[in-house]
Design an enzyme around this catalytic site. Sequence first.
Site, mmCIF file in Angstrom:
data_model
loop_
_atom_site.group_PDB
_atom_site.id
_atom_site.type_symbol
_atom_site.label_atom_id
_atom_site.label_comp_id
_atom_site.label_asym_id
_atom_site.label_seq_id
_atom_site.Cartn_x
_atom_site.Cartn_y
_atom_site.Cartn_z
ATOM 1 N N VAL A 214 0.857 -1.194 0.000
ATOM 2 C CA VAL A 214 0.000 0.000 0.000
ATOM 3 C C VAL A 214 0.895 1.248 0.000
ATOM 4 O O VAL A 214 1.851 1.343 0.766
ATOM 5 C CB VAL A 214 -0.941 0.019 1.218
ATOM 6 C CG1 VAL A 214 -1.835 1.257 1.199
ATOM 7 C CG2 VAL A 214 -1.802 -1.238 1.245
ATOM 8 N N ASP A 328 -13.050 -11.190 6.828
ATOM 9 C CA ASP A 328 -11.676 -10.981 7.305
ATOM 10 C C ASP A 328 -11.642 -9.769 8.241
ATOM 11 O O ASP A 328 -10.753 -8.926 8.146
ATOM 12 C CB ASP A 328 -10.734 -10.801 6.111
ATOM 13 C CG ASP A 328 -9.276 -11.042 6.495
ATOM 14 O OD1 ASP A 328 -9.017 -11.598 7.585
ATOM 15 O OD2 ASP A 328 -8.382 -10.675 5.698
HETATM 16 N N1 LIG Z 1 -6.655 3.621 2.762
HETATM 17 C C1 LIG Z 1 -5.606 3.569 3.575
HETATM 18 N N2 LIG Z 1 -5.188 4.677 4.216
HETATM 19 C C2 LIG Z 1 -4.123 4.630 5.049
HETATM 20 N N3 LIG Z 1 -3.410 3.523 5.310
HETATM 21 C C3 LIG Z 1 -3.771 2.380 4.703
HETATM 22 C C4 LIG Z 1 -4.884 2.338 3.812
HETATM 23 N N4 LIG Z 1 -5.014 1.060 3.372
HETATM 24 C C5 LIG Z 1 -4.050 0.350 3.969
HETATM 25 N N5 LIG Z 1 -3.289 1.120 4.769
HETATM 26 C C6 LIG Z 1 -2.117 0.719 5.565
HETATM 27 O O1 LIG Z 1 -1.424 -0.276 4.836
HETATM 28 C C7 LIG Z 1 -1.283 -1.452 5.632
HETATM 29 C C8 LIG Z 1 -1.307 -2.653 4.737
HETATM 30 O O2 LIG Z 1 -2.613 -2.896 4.287
HETATM 31 P P1 LIG Z 1 -3.034 -4.272 3.659
HETATM 32 O O3 LIG Z 1 -4.496 -4.305 3.619
HETATM 33 O O4 LIG Z 1 -2.309 -4.483 2.371
HETATM 34 O O5 LIG Z 1 -2.462 -5.350 4.637
HETATM 35 P P2 LIG Z 1 -2.895 -5.748 6.114
HETATM 36 O O6 LIG Z 1 -4.313 -5.388 6.365
HETATM 37 O O7 LIG Z 1 -1.905 -5.176 7.068
HETATM 38 O O8 LIG Z 1 -2.754 -7.303 6.067
HETATM 39 P P3 LIG Z 1 -3.668 -8.337 5.287
HETATM 40 O O9 LIG Z 1 -3.013 -8.590 3.988
HETATM 41 O O10 LIG Z 1 -3.664 -9.507 6.180
HETATM 42 O O11 LIG Z 1 -5.021 -7.717 5.112
HETATM 43 C C9 LIG Z 1 -2.426 -1.387 6.630
HETATM 44 O O12 LIG Z 1 -2.132 -2.108 7.777
HETATM 45 C C10 LIG Z 1 -2.524 0.106 6.901
HETATM 46 O O13 LIG Z 1 -1.593 0.495 7.878
#
Ligand SMILES: Nc1ncnc2c1ncn2[C@@H]1O[C@H](COP(=O)(O)OP(=O)(O)OP(=O)(O)O)[C@@H](O)[C@H]1O
Length: 498
Positions: A214, A328
């Site tokens: 991200v 999830d």
């Molecule tokens: N829209 C957003 N605004 C700000 N930060 C974000 C946003 N989306 C994701 N993030 C940040 O990026 C991180 C990674 O997100 P991602 O959904 O890829 O993985 P995750 O939730 O940590 O793990 P998983 O793959 O198990 O869902 C998040 O934990 C968050 O800190």
Amino acid sequence: MFWSRVLMSHPRCSEVLLFLLSVVQLSAGLKCICHLCVNHTCETEAEGACWNSVMLINGKEEAVRSCLSPSELKGQVFCHSSKNVSKRSCCFTDFCNNETLHLHQETRPEESGWTQLELAAVILVPLCLVCVGAIVGVFALQNLRCTQMKAPKPDLEKSLNDQALVSPNKSLKDLICDMSTSGSGSGLPLLVQRTIARTIVLQESIGKGRFGEVWRGRWRGEDVAVKIFSSRDERSWFREAEIYQTIMLRHDNILGFIAADNKDNGSWTQLWLVSEYHEHGSLFDYLNRYTVSVEGMVIMALSIASGIAHLHMEIIGTQGKPAIAHRDIKSKNILVKKNGTAVIADLGLAVKHDSNSNIIDIPINNRVGTKRYMAPEILDDSVNLSTFESFKRADIYSLSLVFWELARRCSVQGVYEDFQLPYYDQVQSDPSVEDMRKVVCEQKIRPDIPNQWQSCEALRVMGKIMRECWHANPAARLTALRVKKTISQVTVIKDVKE
Ligand SMILES: Nc1ncnc2c1ncn2[C@@H]1O[C@H](COP(=O)(O)OP(=O)(O)OP(=O)(O)O)[C@@H](O)[C@H]1O
Ligand SMILES: [Mg+2]
């Protein structure tokens, strides 16, 4: 041969014939070429259309083809071209959007060979017949769509100008607002999504999950979040984009989706999912860093419950929404807004329910939920996958664990717990399904509810909600709507006391 010459020499004639053909085909779904779809094919609902478009991006003509739903067709922005900026067309036969459009089409010299008199006779007689047929057909069908196609032009031209859609003074909020009031209610047109995605400048990587990375990006001075999937995870990217674009999904407590785009750079495809950016990051990040006040906890819990209740709720009607289960729910998949409320994110694993056909559209990717948050019936495989309620009840179990993480960080007269993941004292990091099953199903252990929660009304209610939501019997758990109502009553009690 004769007819093909007639059609070629008189384009209006072919237009009328195509129109007649389209009227006949309107009642059935169509197969269309689709750039953003698995297998590059999509199928429209009855009365939908195939969509073909081309626009200039960085000086190059970029084409997008896809299916249009009846409501998108009604919105009319999709089927209209604007001078020099984009060309779009809607058509109504299988795979009719397979032709290549160009912005500046060369005008082909007319094929000659007919004398003027011959031409007039050959064209006018069949043309009149066809026109009479078309008029009779149109009136006989009294098709609503036809009326819409004849809608007053001047308004159309105004609303269909691409430059207005992505004009320099439009902010993201304006764009999203425009589309949710005038369009299909399901998101921005693909062309606009692509235009936004391709003008984002990536700034910094902010996190990595199971599916790609991200980034924080900038678009016209505003921050956006860009989740970049590798082409290996195309199904996850597609599924998440598809769920976010479910009609009527937009809600204050669901992450605001902006755009999906697939960029082919020749050797690999980069898949982007653009959403609103929330600088506090996930609830997991937030609770690690900060504690919350009692009021802050109630507001946060209420917003999480509202987001899940909206997902779970089916709205019936033409502008309705299917019930959706997240599958999830965890503190990493909930993001914290500046105002202390939360949004539910990461919809890539969600399932939709069509109550008419009672069909659950299980996603075709093989991603599974997070083991630590899995409900007991999923851990021991006793879940009844044929009823949609099962998925909602499993979400509610996961929600209770998120509430537990949140309540621990609630500071009452300076007393609070450190941040911990649920079952931190029972399993190691990255537990297996078997580790979790032993704890949750066999030993029936649940997170500890500290005694001091009894002395604070809000924490006492939160503790009670948790117990009722992590019940071993899925049917005994509260619904999201009930959770939301119970928490909102806590706010009321507090307000009354003040
Ligand atoms: N829209 C957003 N605004 C700000 N930060 C974000 C946003 N989306 C994701 N993030 C940040 O990026 C991180 C990674 O997100 P991602 O959904 O890829 O993985 P995750 O939730 O940590 O793990 P998983 O793959 O198990 O869902 C998040 O934990 C968050 O800190
Ligand atoms: Mg996530």
